[in-house]
Enzyme design. Structure first.
Site, PDB file in Angstrom:
ATOM      1  N   ASP A 114      38.235  44.379  41.593  1.00 40.19           N
ATOM      2  CA  ASP A 114      39.570  44.521  41.006  1.00 40.19           C
ATOM      3  C   ASP A 114      40.371  45.516  41.838  1.00 40.19           C
ATOM      4  OD1 ASP A 114      41.762  44.842  39.346  1.00 40.19           O
ATOM      5  OD2 ASP A 114      40.689  46.125  37.917  1.00 40.19           O
TER       6      ASP A 114
ATOM      7  N   ASN B 177      43.708  46.406  41.164  1.00 40.14           N
ATOM      8  CA  ASN B 177      44.846  47.063  40.506  1.00 40.14           C
ATOM      9  C   ASN B 177      44.517  47.654  39.139  1.00 40.14           C
ATOM     10  OD1 ASN B 177      44.518  44.734  39.121  1.00 40.14           O
ATOM     11  ND2 ASN B 177      46.656  44.092  39.179  1.00 40.14           N
TER      12      ASN B 177
ATOM     13  N   ASP C 147      43.335  46.453  36.375  1.00 38.81           N
ATOM     14  CA  ASP C 147      43.498  45.742  35.088  1.00 38.81           C
ATOM     15  C   ASP C 147      42.169  45.188  34.563  1.00 38.81           C
ATOM     16  OD1 ASP C 147      43.027  43.603  36.744  1.00 38.81           O
ATOM     17  OD2 ASP C 147      44.850  42.496  36.235  1.00 38.81           O
TER      18      ASP C 147
ATOM     19  N   ASP D  61      40.344  40.277  41.716  1.00 39.23           N
ATOM     20  CA  ASP D  61      41.523  39.576  42.233  1.00 39.23           C
ATOM     21  C   ASP D  61      41.404  39.364  43.743  1.00 39.23           C
ATOM     22  OD1 ASP D  61      42.215  42.183  43.266  1.00 39.23           O
ATOM     23  OD2 ASP D  61      42.921  42.673  41.256  1.00 39.23           O
TER      24      ASP D  61
ATOM     25  N   ASP E 232      33.663  20.302  42.190  1.00 40.91           N
ATOM     26  CA  ASP E 232      33.145  20.489  40.844  1.00 40.91           C
ATOM     27  C   ASP E 232      32.722  19.151  40.213  1.00 40.91           C
ATOM     28  OD1 ASP E 232      32.914  22.528  38.699  1.00 40.91           O
ATOM     29  OD2 ASP E 232      34.305  21.217  37.639  1.00 40.91           O
TER      30      ASP E 232
ATOM     31  N   GLU F  43      29.065  19.335  43.649  1.00 41.22           N
ATOM     32  CA  GLU F  43      28.180  19.813  42.588  1.00 41.22           C
ATOM     33  C   GLU F  43      27.641  18.574  41.876  1.00 41.22           C
ATOM     34  OE1 GLU F  43      28.104  22.466  38.534  1.00 41.22           O
ATOM     35  OE2 GLU F  43      29.827  21.220  39.033  1.00 41.22           O
TER      36      GLU F  43
END
Ligand code: GLC
Ligand code: CA
Length: 591
Positions: free
Chosen positions: A51, A53, A55, A59, A234, A288
């Site tokens: 992370d 930032n 929060d 990210d 996927d 997958e």
């Protein structure tokens, strides 16, 4: 012999695909060399990686800040789990806007910076292509559900279902969802059912509609033009639905993925995708392959068919916890695992390429599942498992944190979990009284996907250095003070430093990529020992999958020659036929 085989290869290639065959001298041990066959892939689950930032949510900038770490590890391809705009009911595998970055993950500029940083380091990026289904908040579905005559109606799979004389509605068939309950939901607006193999908020696209295919191909081009090097696809075998979608038989209900997968038009869709998009770029694809048996693999990855480059076959990774069906608690069988790898080596041809992995964002932690995560055994068994993954046949896929020996999380209450699969299953199994809460929670703690999704453990500062905030989206494993990247960086005997050495070794020897594989002792319940051979170059790998010391004599009078790497630093034995193996010891010899 070799020559005549090559001629046969030439003939079949020309007949099947009308493409130019590769001259024999360019093949390596019969395989066509490719960058992605030689690659070592590392999966990043963006929400949990880093992370930037505060929060509490990982990210893109966070990932960019850790590229040096990945480069130093030695991996050269990053697979990024979905980073697209999404209401996030299923970890981003429910996409609202395929051309937008998830707001919590950053902006398109952050994505461009990330990809530039990856290229600068001579690494490549593959992203997730999630096109069996979208989010119900995707504009296509918003349109589709609005009326039966909407131009997007046929983007999804709608059926009236059944109506009893008293007006009671029941779904079109008995398909179960991967995430519990029926795979059909009645939508009040138009009073029809839509199909969703996964969550209610993940409606399945109708691939029979050529407009759907065109839209998907255009999304693929959008990201390829940005410079991504390919896709992890996927649940790709689910695109083509079974003809007529009749009820599953009782036998099929034992394994619904197998009944759903590899429908009648899959080949056609994948070949079209290849022709229209992939063939224009230098890409890699890995599907997958839910519901796909080893015997079905060739039809997806044989390079003369121009479909996918590789698939994930789950026989090994899900040995203890299949998608459907009871999990296996307690001891598991090493011969069963070896039998899977042995059959891959036999069934797949020189035209197929394999993957090797035991973990991803859908599985529990590898050391907790196949190794032993007790304090005494964790480091050795984590190293042994990485040894196996990086020396077996196929392109290896490592999952974030495995290089640190990260473990399962001590889950206790339902409220500790984030995964929709757990929450839905609780409703279906515990709230209906089918299973006791205690046994449900015990099973989840061991096998839940959330085990893989707890934040990366970077250092011993609060929240493991994952975030500067105080509320990571999923709790950090309390063992982060002992298990974290900073600590392992400074410890020469750490899992991290061992995996670096291992990757270096694998990257230096094509025998680990293109070499033949032979299991020397398939029935042994504690020891896995195999060779990888390319021409005159031969490596011997020996792994003690047990918590005891084992004195092991190599079969067939074989001698272990030069020790290249061991996960137990004091290990020295060379030029011997009987080895004294410490618990969870693994060794690599050059013969
Ligand atoms: C795949 C993903 C998994 C997701 C499912 C539905 O299996 O790996 O995380 O829940 O597809 O998209
Ligand atoms: Ca963040």
């Amino acid at each position: 012999m070799f020559w005549s085989k090559t001629v046969r290869t030439f003939v079949t290639t020309a007949l099947l695909a009308c493409t130019t065959a590769i001259p024999a001298q360019q093949l390596i041990n019969g395989y066509e060399p490719k960058w992605w066959k030689e690659a070592i892939v590392y999966q990043v689950y963006p929400r949990s990686f880093k992370d930037s930032n505060g929060d509490g949510i990982g990210d893109l900038r966070g990932i960019t800040s850790k590229l040096d770490y990945l480069q130093k590890l030695g991996v050269n391809v990053i697979w990024l789990s979905p980073h697209f705009d999404s209401p996030n009911v299923d970890g981003g595998y429910d996409i609202r806007d395929y051309r937008k970055v998830m707001t919590e993950f950053g902006t398109m500029t952050d994505f461009d910076t990330l990809i530039a940083g990856i290229k600068q380091r001579n690494m490549r990026l593959i992203i997730d292509l999630v096109v069996n289904h979208t989010s119900d908040e995707n504009k296509w579905f918003v349109e589709s559900r609005s009326s039966k005559t909407n131009p997007y109606r046929d983007f999804y799979i709608w059926r009236p279902g059944h109506t009893a004389p008293d007006g009671t509605r029941t779904p079109p068939n008995n398909y179960p969802s991967y995430f519990s309950g029926s795979a059909w939901t009645l939508d009040p607006k138009t009073n029809e059912y839509y199909l969703h193999y996964f969550a209610v908020k993940q409606p399945d696209l109708n691939w029979e509609n050529p407009k759907v295919r065109e839209e998907v191909f255009s999304i693929m081009r959008f990201w390829l033009d940005k410079g991504v090097d390919g896709f992890r696809m996927d649940v790709i075998p689910l695109l083509s639905k079974p003809t007529g979608m009749p009820d599953l038989t009782p036998a099929q209900l034992e394994n619904p993925p197998n009944a759903y997968a590899n429908g009648p038009h899959l080949t056609e869709y994948l070949q079209e995708m290849n022709r229209e998009v992939l063939s224009e770029y230098d890409t890699v694809t890995v599907g997958e392959a839910t519901g796909t048996t080893l015997a079905q693999t060739n039809s997806l990855v044989d390079d003369r068919r121009h479909e996918l480059n590789m698939i994930f076959n789950f026989d090994a990774a899900q040995l203890r916890h299949p998608d459907f069906g009871p999990p296996q608690f307690g001891p598991w069988s090493l011969p069963a695992l070896k039998a899977i790898y042995d059959s891959h080596a036999t069934v797949l041809s020189k035209h197929d390429w394999d993957t090797v992995f035991l973990s991803n964002h859908d599985s529990p932690r590898v050391v907790s599942t196949f190794g032993n995560d007790s304090p005494a055994m964790r480091v050795s068994s984590a190293k042994l498992l990485e040894t196996m993954i990086l020396t077996l046949r196929g392109t290896p896929f490592l999952y974030e944190g495995d290089e640190l020996g990260m473990t399962n999380y001590p889950f206790k209450d339902l409220s500790d979990y984030n995964d929709i699969a757990v929450k839905n299953a609780y409703k279906e199994e515990v709230e209906t009284g089918k299973v006791s809460a205690a046994s449900f929670l015990a099973e989840q703690a061991e096998f839940t996907r959330d085990n893989a999704r707890t934040p990366m453990q970077w250092d011993s500062s609060p929240e493991a250095g994952f975030t500067t905030g105080t509320h990571p989206w999923l709790a950090v494993n309390p063992n982060y003070k002992e298990i974290n990247a900073a600590q392992e960086e400074s410890d020469p005997a750490s899992v991290l430093n061992y995996v670096r050495a291992l990757i270096k070794l694998r990257s230096s020897a094509l025998a680990f990529v293109y070499g033949d594989y032979q299991d020397l002792d398939p029935q042994n319940e504690k020891i896995y020992t195999y060779t990888r051979t390319l021409g005159t170059e031969k490596y011997l790998v020996i792994e003690n999958f047990s918590c005891s010391l084992v004195t092991y004599t190599l079969p067939n009078g074989l001698k272990a020659a030069n020790l290249l790497l061991s996960n137990i630093p004091r290990s020295r034995e060379a030029n011997v036929s009987t080895l004294n193996l410490a618990p969870w010891e693994s060794r690599i010899y050059k013969q």
